[in-house]
Design a protein around this motif. Structure first.
Motif, PDB file in Angstrom:
ATOM      1  N   ALA A 137      70.514  30.708  53.551  1.00 22.17           N
ATOM      2  CA  ALA A 137      69.620  30.104  54.547  1.00 22.17           C
ATOM      3  C   ALA A 137      70.174  30.307  55.953  1.00 22.17           C
ATOM      4  CB  ALA A 137      69.438  28.612  54.258  1.00 22.17           C
ATOM      5  N   LYS A 138      71.457  30.114  56.101  1.00 21.61           N
ATOM      6  CA  LYS A 138      72.094  30.300  57.403  1.00 21.61           C
ATOM      7  C   LYS A 138      72.017  31.765  57.845  1.00 21.61           C
ATOM      8  CE  LYS A 138      75.979  28.166  58.091  1.00 21.61           C
ATOM      9  NZ  LYS A 138      76.809  27.095  58.549  1.00 21.61           N
ATOM     10  N   TRP A 139      72.183  32.684  56.900  1.00 20.28           N
ATOM     11  CA  TRP A 139      72.098  34.106  57.213  1.00 20.28           C
ATOM     12  C   TRP A 139      70.695  34.470  57.708  1.00 20.28           C
ATOM     13  CZ3 TRP A 139      69.294  38.377  55.854  1.00 20.28           C
ATOM     14  CH2 TRP A 139      69.807  39.604  56.258  1.00 20.28           C
ATOM     15  N   TRP A 140      69.661  34.013  56.985  1.00 19.71           N
ATOM     16  CA  TRP A 140      68.286  34.303  57.389  1.00 19.71           C
ATOM     17  C   TRP A 140      67.957  33.655  58.736  1.00 19.71           C
ATOM     18  CZ3 TRP A 140      65.390  38.049  55.725  1.00 19.71           C
ATOM     19  CH2 TRP A 140      65.562  38.550  54.443  1.00 19.71           C
ATOM     20  N   ALA A 141      68.426  32.440  58.941  1.00 26.00           N
ATOM     21  CA  ALA A 141      68.179  31.750  60.209  1.00 26.00           C
ATOM     22  C   ALA A 141      68.843  32.502  61.357  1.00 26.00           C
ATOM     23  CB  ALA A 141      68.682  30.313  60.145  1.00 26.00           C
ATOM     24  N   ALA A 142      70.087  32.929  61.164  1.00 30.19           N
ATOM     25  CA  ALA A 142      70.803  33.676  62.203  1.00 30.19           C
ATOM     26  C   ALA A 142      70.085  34.983  62.515  1.00 30.19           C
ATOM     27  CB  ALA A 142      72.237  33.953  61.763  1.00 30.19           C
ATOM     28  N   ARG A 143      69.621  35.667  61.496  1.00 30.70           N
ATOM     29  CA  ARG A 143      68.897  36.927  61.678  1.00 30.70           C
ATOM     30  C   ARG A 143      67.608  36.711  62.467  1.00 30.70           C
ATOM     31  NH1 ARG A 143      64.766  39.764  58.831  1.00 30.70           N
ATOM     32  NH2 ARG A 143      65.121  42.007  58.725  1.00 30.70           N
ATOM     33  N   TYR A 144      66.845  35.682  62.124  1.00 31.18           N
ATOM     34  CA  TYR A 144      65.579  35.392  62.801  1.00 31.18           C
ATOM     35  C   TYR A 144      65.809  35.030  64.269  1.00 31.18           C
ATOM     36  CZ  TYR A 144      60.777  33.436  63.111  1.00 31.18           C
ATOM     37  OH  TYR A 144      59.472  33.156  63.433  1.00 31.18           O
ATOM     38  N   VAL A 145      66.828  34.230  64.534  1.00 34.22           N
ATOM     39  CA  VAL A 145      67.154  33.870  65.918  1.00 34.22           C
ATOM     40  C   VAL A 145      67.536  35.115  66.708  1.00 34.22           C
ATOM     41  CG1 VAL A 145      68.808  32.643  67.407  1.00 34.22           C
ATOM     42  CG2 VAL A 145      67.785  31.462  65.444  1.00 34.22           C
ATOM     43  N   ALA A 146      68.475  35.895  66.193  1.00 36.91           N
ATOM     44  CA  ALA A 146      69.016  37.039  66.935  1.00 36.91           C
ATOM     45  C   ALA A 146      68.021  38.187  67.084  1.00 36.91           C
ATOM     46  CB  ALA A 146      70.291  37.547  66.257  1.00 36.91           C
ATOM     47  N   LYS A 147      67.293  38.496  66.023  1.00 37.85           N
ATOM     48  CA  LYS A 147      66.421  39.671  66.059  1.00 37.85           C
ATOM     49  C   LYS A 147      65.004  39.382  66.546  1.00 37.85           C
ATOM     50  CE  LYS A 147      68.619  42.667  62.756  1.00 37.85           C
ATOM     51  NZ  LYS A 147      68.294  43.787  61.896  1.00 37.85           N
ATOM     52  N   THR A 148      64.585  38.120  66.513  1.00 36.57           N
ATOM     53  CA  THR A 148      63.196  37.814  66.852  1.00 36.57           C
ATOM     54  C   THR A 148      63.082  36.751  67.939  1.00 36.57           C
ATOM     55  OG1 THR A 148      62.523  38.382  64.594  1.00 36.57           O
ATOM     56  CG2 THR A 148      60.956  37.104  65.910  1.00 36.57           C
ATOM     57  N   GLU A 150      65.149  35.183  70.030  1.00 35.18           N
ATOM     58  CA  GLU A 150      65.798  35.344  71.338  1.00 35.18           C
ATOM     59  C   GLU A 150      65.113  36.399  72.197  1.00 35.18           C
ATOM     60  OE1 GLU A 150      69.946  36.059  70.480  1.00 35.18           O
ATOM     61  OE2 GLU A 150      70.370  33.902  70.350  1.00 35.18           O
ATOM     62  N   HIS A 151      64.228  37.192  71.597  1.00 31.49           N
ATOM     63  CA  HIS A 151      63.554  38.274  72.320  1.00 31.49           C
ATOM     64  C   HIS A 151      62.045  38.209  72.104  1.00 31.49           C
ATOM     65  CE1 HIS A 151      67.627  39.833  72.513  1.00 31.49           C
ATOM     66  NE2 HIS A 151      67.688  39.694  71.213  1.00 31.49           N
ATOM     67  N   LEU A 152      61.511  37.038  71.909  1.00 32.36           N
ATOM     68  CA  LEU A 152      60.097  36.874  71.581  1.00 32.36           C
ATOM     69  C   LEU A 152      59.222  37.419  72.707  1.00 32.36           C
ATOM     70  CD1 LEU A 152      58.690  35.709  69.095  1.00 32.36           C
ATOM     71  CD2 LEU A 152      58.516  33.545  70.304  1.00 32.36           C
ATOM     72  N   GLU A 154      55.147  39.554  73.608  1.00 30.73           N
ATOM     73  CA  GLU A 154      53.736  39.564  73.234  1.00 30.73           C
ATOM     74  C   GLU A 154      53.489  40.251  71.888  1.00 30.73           C
ATOM     75  OE1 GLU A 154      49.379  40.328  75.041  1.00 30.73           O
ATOM     76  OE2 GLU A 154      51.005  39.405  76.162  1.00 30.73           O
ATOM     77  N   LYS A 155      54.191  41.334  71.620  1.00 33.41           N
ATOM     78  CA  LYS A 155      54.013  42.057  70.352  1.00 33.41           C
ATOM     79  C   LYS A 155      54.338  41.166  69.156  1.00 33.41           C
ATOM     80  CE  LYS A 155      55.662  45.992  67.697  1.00 33.41           C
ATOM     81  NZ  LYS A 155      56.612  47.083  67.601  1.00 33.41           N
ATOM     82  N   HIS A 156      55.226  40.203  69.356  1.00 34.06           N
ATOM     83  CA  HIS A 156      55.672  39.343  68.266  1.00 34.06           C
ATOM     84  C   HIS A 156      55.080  37.936  68.328  1.00 34.06           C
ATOM     85  CE1 HIS A 156      58.597  42.639  68.548  1.00 34.06           C
ATOM     86  NE2 HIS A 156      58.486  42.587  67.236  1.00 34.06           N
ATOM     87  N   THR A 157      54.034  37.789  69.154  1.00 31.18           N
ATOM     88  CA  THR A 157      53.317  36.510  69.230  1.00 31.18           C
ATOM     89  C   THR A 157      51.803  36.687  69.117  1.00 31.18           C
ATOM     90  OG1 THR A 157      53.291  36.583  71.650  1.00 31.18           O
ATOM     91  CG2 THR A 157      55.085  35.340  70.602  1.00 31.18           C
ATOM     92  N   HIS A 158      51.349  37.920  69.044  1.00 33.05           N
ATOM     93  CA  HIS A 158      49.912  38.200  68.890  1.00 33.05           C
ATOM     94  C   HIS A 158      49.731  39.138  67.706  1.00 33.05           C
ATOM     95  CE1 HIS A 158      50.049  36.745  73.026  1.00 33.05           C
ATOM     96  NE2 HIS A 158      48.803  36.396  72.826  1.00 33.05           N
ATOM     97  N   TYR A 159      48.889  38.751  66.775  1.00 31.71           N
ATOM     98  CA  TYR A 159      48.660  39.572  65.598  1.00 31.71           C
ATOM     99  C   TYR A 159      48.207  40.979  65.981  1.00 31.71           C
ATOM    100  CZ  TYR A 159      48.796  35.839  62.065  1.00 31.71           C
ATOM    101  OH  TYR A 159      49.189  34.843  61.215  1.00 31.71           O
ATOM    102  N   PRO A 160      48.635  41.963  65.191  1.00 32.81           N
ATOM    103  CA  PRO A 160      48.110  43.322  65.409  1.00 32.81           C
ATOM    104  C   PRO A 160      46.641  43.363  65.033  1.00 32.81           C
ATOM    105  CG  PRO A 160      49.441  43.232  63.417  1.00 32.81           C
ATOM    106  CD  PRO A 160      49.565  41.890  64.100  1.00 32.81           C
ATOM    107  N   ALA A 161      46.031  44.504  65.179  1.00 33.12           N
ATOM    108  CA  ALA A 161      44.592  44.660  64.879  1.00 33.12           C
ATOM    109  C   ALA A 161      44.265  44.107  63.498  1.00 33.12           C
ATOM    110  CB  ALA A 161      44.221  46.133  64.957  1.00 33.12           C
ATOM    111  N   LEU A 162      43.110  43.452  63.421  1.00 29.47           N
ATOM    112  CA  LEU A 162      42.665  42.882  62.157  1.00 29.47           C
ATOM    113  C   LEU A 162      42.007  43.939  61.282  1.00 29.47           C
ATOM    114  CD1 LEU A 162      41.117  39.523  63.407  1.00 29.47           C
ATOM    115  CD2 LEU A 162      43.420  39.935  62.551  1.00 29.47           C
ATOM    116  N   LEU A 163      42.104  43.757  59.997  1.00 29.85           N
ATOM    117  CA  LEU A 163      41.421  44.637  59.047  1.00 29.85           C
ATOM    118  C   LEU A 163      39.934  44.315  59.073  1.00 29.85           C
ATOM    119  CD1 LEU A 163      43.899  44.206  56.067  1.00 29.85           C
ATOM    120  CD2 LEU A 163      43.757  46.167  57.609  1.00 29.85           C
ATOM    121  N   SER A 164      39.123  45.285  58.843  1.00 20.81           N
ATOM    122  CA  SER A 164      37.665  45.018  58.820  1.00 20.81           C
ATOM    123  C   SER A 164      37.179  44.787  57.419  1.00 20.81           C
ATOM    124  CB  SER A 164      36.925  46.188  59.453  1.00 20.81           C
ATOM    125  OG  SER A 164      37.300  47.398  58.866  1.00 20.81           O
TER     126      SER A 164
END
Length: 164
Positions: A137-148, A150-152, A154-164
């Motif tokens: 759990a600590k490993w996944w939490a550290a990864r999410y903080v560092a890779k996502t 801390e650098h949040l 627009e690309k990572h806060t808005h969904y990509p194009a929706l499927l039709s």
């Protein structure tokens, strides 16, 4: 039946991030709620979290959120996605990822830095107390903080194009 919104997102290009999955007014109560998709892995391209890590993060996240002075009264639910690529956070009110970004980062920093016994992980407190792994759990939490988180952006806060 209508396709639900979260199944309309192209998971082949979805990246880890903090996304609004749904925001609407409940017809029965009139309360506005927002559901966030806290995506921790790239679906179908990265390994998923194992259930023991997810379970530990669920206990740590729920404990943190229920004790956060600013948000505790607004949190409705925090729990895992069945696909094990992240978590859902449901809050009262209409919110954007920027509104909860600090809360989410603090929660995962709390999990990353947590030491001791996982809250609510005793047999009298939990229906499956054996299935919990704090180290992962600590490993996944550290990864999410560092890779996502801390650098949040627009690309990572808005969904990509929706499927039709």
């Amino acid at each position: 039946m209508e396709r639900i919104a979260s199944f309309s997102v192209d998971h082949l290009v979805l990246e880890p991030g903090v996304y609004v999955s749904r925001s609407d007014e409940d017809a029965a109560t009139g309360c506005v709620t927002t559901t966030f998709d806290l995506r921790m892995t790239a679906p179908n391209r990265e390994p998923v979290m194992n259930t023991a890590a997810v379970h530990a993060l669920e206990h740590l996240g729920a404990t943190f959120l229920r004790n956060d002075k600013e948000w505790s009264d607004r949190v409705i639910y925090f729990g895992p996605m069945g696909c094990r690529t992240g978590f859902y956070l449901v809050v009262f009110g209409e919110c954007q990822p920027s509104d909860v970004a600090g809360l989410v980062q603090r929660m995962f920093e709390f999990a990353r830095d947590f030491e001791g016994e996982i809250p609510g992980a005793k047999p009298e407190e939990c229906g499956n107390y054996h299935d919990s792994d704090l180290a992962q759990a600590k490993w996944w939490a550290a990864r999410y903080v560092a890779k996502t988180l801390e650098h949040l952006d627009e690309k990572h806060t808005h969904y990509p194009a929706l499927l039709s």
